[in-house]
Design a protein around this motif. Structure first.
Motif, short mmCIF file in Angstrom:
data_model
loop_
_atom_site.label_atom_id
_atom_site.label_comp_id
_atom_site.label_asym_id
_atom_site.label_seq_id
_atom_site.Cartn_x
_atom_site.Cartn_y
_atom_site.Cartn_z
N ARG A 1 32.13 -21.73 31.50
CA ARG A 1 31.52 -20.57 32.16
C ARG A 1 30.83 -20.97 33.45
O ARG A 1 30.72 -20.18 34.37
N ALA B 1 33.51 -20.91 35.96
CA ALA B 1 33.84 -19.54 36.33
C ALA B 1 32.75 -18.89 37.17
O ALA B 1 32.99 -17.89 37.84
N LEU C 1 29.93 -17.80 35.70
CA LEU C 1 29.20 -16.89 34.82
C LEU C 1 27.86 -17.48 34.41
O LEU C 1 26.97 -16.77 33.96
N PRO D 1 29.50 -16.29 43.76
CA PRO D 1 29.71 -15.39 42.62
C PRO D 1 31.14 -15.52 42.07
O PRO D 1 32.04 -15.93 42.79
N PRO D 2 31.33 -15.17 40.79
CA PRO D 2 32.64 -15.34 40.14
C PRO D 2 33.78 -14.74 40.94
O PRO D 2 34.86 -15.32 41.02
N ARG D 3 33.54 -13.57 41.55
CA ARG D 3 34.65 -12.89 42.20
C ARG D 3 35.19 -13.65 43.39
O ARG D 3 36.30 -13.38 43.85
N LYS D 4 34.40 -14.59 43.93
CA LYS D 4 34.88 -15.33 45.10
C LYS D 4 35.41 -16.71 44.72
O LYS D 4 35.70 -17.51 45.58
N VAL E 1 39.29 -17.75 40.08
CA VAL E 1 39.75 -18.33 38.83
C VAL E 1 39.98 -17.17 37.86
O VAL E 1 39.44 -16.08 38.04
N MET F 1 40.13 -16.02 33.65
CA MET F 1 39.58 -16.51 32.38
C MET F 1 40.13 -15.68 31.23
O MET F 1 40.28 -14.47 31.34
N PHE G 1 39.21 -14.82 27.38
CA PHE G 1 38.07 -14.93 26.48
C PHE G 1 38.53 -14.97 25.03
O PHE G 1 39.60 -14.48 24.68
N SER H 1 42.55 -6.53 38.36
CA SER H 1 42.09 -7.50 39.36
C SER H 1 42.86 -7.34 40.67
O SER H 1 42.30 -7.52 41.75
N ARG I 1 46.77 -10.70 31.95
CA ARG I 1 45.76 -10.34 32.93
C ARG I 1 45.36 -11.55 33.76
O ARG I 1 44.99 -11.44 34.93
N ARG J 1 47.42 -12.89 38.58
CA ARG J 1 46.71 -13.11 39.83
C ARG J 1 47.12 -14.37 40.56
O ARG J 1 46.75 -14.56 41.69
N LEU K 1 33.72 -9.50 36.18
CA LEU K 1 33.22 -10.35 37.27
C LEU K 1 34.29 -11.35 37.69
O LEU K 1 34.56 -11.54 38.87
N ASP L 1 37.43 -11.05 37.26
CA ASP L 1 38.55 -10.31 37.84
C ASP L 1 38.30 -9.91 39.29
O ASP L 1 39.20 -9.42 39.96
N GLY L 2 37.07 -10.05 39.76
CA GLY L 2 36.83 -9.78 41.17
C GLY L 2 35.80 -8.72 41.46
O GLY L 2 35.70 -8.24 42.59
#
Ligand SMILES: Nc1ncnc2c1ncn2[C@@H]1O[C@H](COP(=O)(O)OP(=O)(O)O)[C@@H](O)[C@H]1O
Ligand SMILES: [Mg+2]
Lengths: 300, 355, 275
Positions: free
Chosen positions: B48, B51, B53, B72-75, B78, B80, B82, B100, B147, B151, C173, C175-176
């Motif tokens: 995490r 990622a 998180l 932040p995760p979105r940048k 990667v 994941m 779960f 995404s 999912r 990407r 998060l 996922d973007g």
């Protein structure tokens, strides 16, 4: 500045803003007034100083005056009667109903849900309806009691000093009963069925099962329900103006209504604040009990 | 080859609790790395942190050469998967897959095409319009995979993705995930508490314990040359036997406390008279005639699975021997057991490090 | 043999209990349909001899109920809007984190939940007076009542947010999404039903708000229906069929909403109230 906005989008700033807005609002409209209330209870407040923040100090005179008021002990006694009999009535009846509705029969959940209408109704309307039901000459309760042979002469619930407090208690029990029942039902539903089956195999009868399984398993629920009941009863206000207005001669007056009368009928805001502070101490004790009993659930 | 993910001296504190202690790890581009260890050792925390998180307390974290601390995760680009799959319950399979892409500004039509492609690879084509609650466990798992792969991210992060599946499906999905990884040429970090999963799937296995990397290397390296009793006991199934012993006067044998009279030959010279912990893998112990064998052990329990027989001895501590041939050994017998010198592992009893 | 009969027997008892419990409501509607002389009949009639609906329009106009009801709607809407806007975010944060600070925040909110309105009204009135807010009495009542309603809302909605798996938000998060995006796209839609139920409960309870309005709003044209009712209600009231008709008009919308949404409300309460 850019960092601030980034933190708002992606970081802790977002949480701080969300929680901060609510906290500021609550502090301004609940926290500050509470402090202000304590301040006022030590000040002389009258119509001329109502607009000032700094008023002549009164020391403990407000408290002395309240305690020495002729109705003080009567109101204290009434408050205790009102709180404890309401709670006891709501709890005992609520628990009985919860146990009954825990039986498995068609429509149990729906019918139980209907009971909750009492809880969503405006307190003043509940008071109005009970005021009519409890009316002395033409009230339907007296008629029913007479028909059942329980009483001979009509009881003047609202105007007889011996009964006036009970008029409010009855209405309050009706009002709070359903919520008690609902919460207790949740607690009952959470007890695993196989515990009862195991106990039955061990030879426990219904009464023993209630005593050795239901009650111990419900300890935290009961704690929460009782303290919520205490809090709810201390909060009750609307029934008093609707039923008795604290009368006759304060025989049905309780602390909350008395404080309001001081401020808004007699315009003695200092004494109103003083009674409120005294009542707040009581509420504080109740809420500590409440928070402690929900503590394990708060922690999750 | 270059490092796709580079962790240097990572520390993570949860308040007073020190969850990751000076973790350094370099993950090559295109490799499949498994993080393995007992529950609570910090595997998820590490994943995490990659990622984004969790915020790491100190150290540097680089993905594809860029420092990612505080990003932040979105940048981070990667993906994941779960353990609970975390499928959005209010979206259909197709919406879950394309979510995404839509967030990254991919057009509706293009996203649909991509979703169809991914659905074909993961066997979800017939299920695109369903909601997650209408899927079986295995199907949900595939959506979670889909999912992630839609990407084409810089790295795939898996947090125990198979632990909610039944045993047979788990074995199947193991192969499928690995095949997918190879086909996509992806970089994967795979967290599991199941050493078999780690050994079978990964190129590189990282064993963690209490927030520390205990050992890392290829699966066979860990199996053949565990650096500590912990790794030795964790890798391999059934688990390695540990028995106390003493190095013989010549330095080339070790005497076991459970069988004083006989001793095992060693591959390398050791300090004579030293107290050691001897590690013997059950599958390396070969049952032979009691006269020729190096160890003689009384038998307590014999369990057979058909293909294999597990023999448990009545020594203290007890030992397990795995025999793949049919055997007539019964409880109460004494068996003779031998082992090759290079298969004897020695550990220091105090530090539990390999000697 | 007897087994199949047991549930029906219990059902009959349950219906009887419900009938007894809900008798006051029945009595309200029945009384409102009676004539002025019939309400004083002895013994009272349990069904009106000549049901007369004309009292409803007459009470509505005589008591200017249109104004009162409109004010109640205004106040309840204001309270609900503030409570939902501020309370939802607060509940979300309190559900998302575990720490000493969160426990402290939660403790504060539980404490505020227990403050009786009768304790708060004196300082609020004096404070509003100093700020000049008494010139905007409905706004003042909305602010005060929202502060009263918010703790309960936060406690219930927090339970709703706790039932949204944390991992869904984390997946969003990765996922973007930004925190804001994940909150609005994933968390809020999943908590929507719970929030809606709590908003309706907030609306219903502030629709019946009395003490703040009674104390703060002096101008009859701005008072809500509860204050309007108190205007002809007292220990010596006798105009019972009008009072009951007024009450019926006042509560019927609430009761209708409650009966329609009973299931949701009850389940929302049961999942949240004890947490
Ligand atoms: N948010 C948290 N706050 C405090 N401690 C945590 C938190 N998350 C994890 N931990 C602790 O960190 C340790 C490592 O957790 P985790 O990485 O989830 O282990 P695992 O290897 O089983 O995935 C555990 O002891 C856990 O209790
Ligand atoms: Mg984990």
């Amino acid at each position: 500045m850019a960092r601030f906005f980034n933190s708002m989008r992606d970081g802790i700033g977002f949480d701080l803003i969300l929680v901060g807005a609510a906290m500021v609002f609550l502090l301004a409209l609940a926290g500050l007034p509470l402090v202000y209330n304590i301040l006022m209870s030590f000040q002389q407040v009258d119509m001329f100083t109502l607009g000032d923040l700094f008023r002549p100090l009164a020391g403990l005179t407000n408290y002395v005056a309240v305690v020495n008021a002729p109705e003080f002990w009567l109101v204290t006694k009434n408050t205790l009667i009102f709180v404890f009999t309401s709670m006891a009535g709501q709890f005992v009846l609520g628990f009985s109903l919860a146990l009954f509705f825990a039986q498995n029969f068609p429509g149990a959940a729906t019918i139980r849900g209907l009971f909750l209408v009492s809880w969503v109704m405006p307190g003043l309307v509940v008071g109005a309806i009970w005021s009519w039901i409890l009316a002395g000459d033409f009230g339907v309760l007296n008629t029913i009691l007479k028909a059942m042979g329980i009483i001979e002469a009509p009881i003047f619930w609202k105007s007889d000093p011996n009964f006036s407090i009970w008029a409010v208690v009855i209405a309050n029990i009706w009002l709070g009963l359903a919520f008690n029942m609902l919460l207790l039902s949740v607690g009952l539903a959470a007890i695993p069925r196989d515990l009862y089956e195991a106990a039955e195999l061990d030879g426990a009868n219904a009464f023993q099962r209630f005593w050795t399984i239901t009650l111990p398993m419900m300890r935290s629920t009961i704690g929460a329900v009782l303290s919520l009941g205490l809090i709810g009863t201390l909060q009750q206000f609307d029934l008093f103006p609707a039923l008795t207005e604290g009368g006759p001669a304060n025989t049905s007056n309780v602390a909350g209504y008395w404080a309001w009368q001081m401020s808004f009928k007699l315009y003695d805001f200092a004494k109103g604040a003083t009674i409120s502070v005294m009542m707040f101490v009581l509420v504080l004790i109740a809420s500590v009990v409440y928070v402690r009993s929900t503590r394990h659930e708060v922690r999750g | 080859m270059s490092a796709q993910i580079e962790l240097s001296n990572i520390d993570k504190h949860y308040g007073a609790f020190h969850a990751l202690k000076d973790v350094s790890l370099s993950i090559e581009k295109g490799s499949f790395v498994a993080l393995v260890g007992p529950s609570g050792c910090g595997k998820s925390t590490l994943l995490r942190s990659i990622a984004g998180l969790e915020t790491i307390t100190s150290g540097t974290l680089k993905i594809a050469g860029q420092t990612m601390n505080g990003v932040p995760p979105r940048k981070r680009d990667v993906a994941m998967v779960f353990q609970s799959y975390a499928l959005y319950p209010h979206m259909t399979v197709e919406e879950n897959l394309t979510y995404s892409l839509r967030l990254h500004g991919v057009g509706k039509a293009e996203a649909k095409v991509k979703a169809a492609e991914v659905a074909a690879t993961t066997g979800l084509s017939a299920l695109l319009k369903r909601y997650p609650r209408e899927l079986s466990g295995g199907q949900r798992q595939r959506v979670a995979m889909g999912r992630a792969i839609i990407r084409n991210p810089k790295a795939f992060l898996f947090d125990e993705p198979l632990s909610n599946l039944d045993a047979a499906l788990r074995v199947h999905m193991r192969k499928e995930i690995r095949a997918l990884h190879d086909r996509l040429g992806a970089t994967s970090v795979y967290v599991t508490h199941d050493q078999i999963e780690a050994m079978t799937m990964a190129d590189h296995v990282v064993v963690m314990r209490d927030g520390v990397i205990e050992q890392q290397g290829s699966p066979l390296e860990l199996y053949d040359r565990p650096v500590s009793k912990f790794v030795a006991g964790f890798i391999g199934s059934p688990a390695m036997n540990f028995v106390p012993g003493t190095i013989g006067p010549d330095g080339m044998t070790v005497a076991l406390e459970i069988a004083q009279s006989l001793s095992l030959p060693l591959a390398r010279h050791q300090e004579p008279g030293r107290k050691v912990l001897v590690g013997l893998r059950p599958e390396h112990l070969v049952i032979g005639e009691p006269e020729q064998a190096t160890l003689r052990l009384p038998v307590a329990v014999v369990e057979s699975t058909g293909s294999m027989t597990f023999v448990t001895t009545s020594t203290e501590p007890e030992m397990t021997v795995v025999e793949t041939r049919r055997t007539t050994v019964r409880p109460g017998d004494t068996i003779g057991v031998s082992i090759a010198p290079n298969q004897v592992h020695l550990f220091d009893p105090a530090t539990e490090k390999a000697i | 043999m007897t087994r199949p009969y047991v549930p029906w027997f219990l059902l009959a008892i349950a219906l009887t209990l419900a009938a007894v419990y809900l008798f006051p409501l029945y009595w309200m509607y029945v009384t409102s349909l009676k004539s002025g002389s019939e309400i004083f009949a002895n013994p009272p009639t349990f069904w009106p001899v000549e049901p007369d609906l004309s009292i409803y329009p007459s009470v509505w106009f005589r008591r200017t109920m249109q104004t009162f009801m409109w004010n109640s709607v205004l106040i309840a809407s204001g309270v609900t809007a503030i409570t939902v806007l501020l309370g939802t975010g607060c509940a979300y944060v309190l559900a998302r984190y575990r720490s000493g600070w969160i426990d402290f925040g939660l403790f504060m909110i539980l404490m505020l939940q227990v403050l009786p309105a009768s304790v708060m009204i004196t300082p609020l009135f004096v404070g509003f007076n100093q700020l000049g807010l008494l010139n905007y009495p409905r706004t003042a009542v909305v602010l005060a009542a929202a502060a009263k309603a918010m703790p309960f809302f936060v406690v219930l909605v927090r339970a709703t947010f706790m039932s949204v798996p944390r991992e869904l938000e984390e997946a969003a998060l990765v996922d973007g999404n930004s925190r804001i995006g994940a909150f609005f796209n994933i968390v809020l839609p999943l908590a929507r039903n719970g929030i809606l139920v709590c908003a309706i409960l907030t609306f219903m309870s502030s629709f019946g708000e009395y003490i703040y309005s009674k104390s703060i709003i002096q101008n009859g044209a701005m008072q809500p229906a509860s204050v309007g009712l108190s205007g002809f209600l007292g220990p010596n009231s006798s105009d019972w069929n009008s009072i009951m008709a007024y009450s019926a008009i006042y509560v019927t919308p609430i009761l209708a909403v409650f009966v329609l949404l009973q299931r949701r409300i009850v389940s929302g309460l049961t999942s949240g109230a004890l947490k």
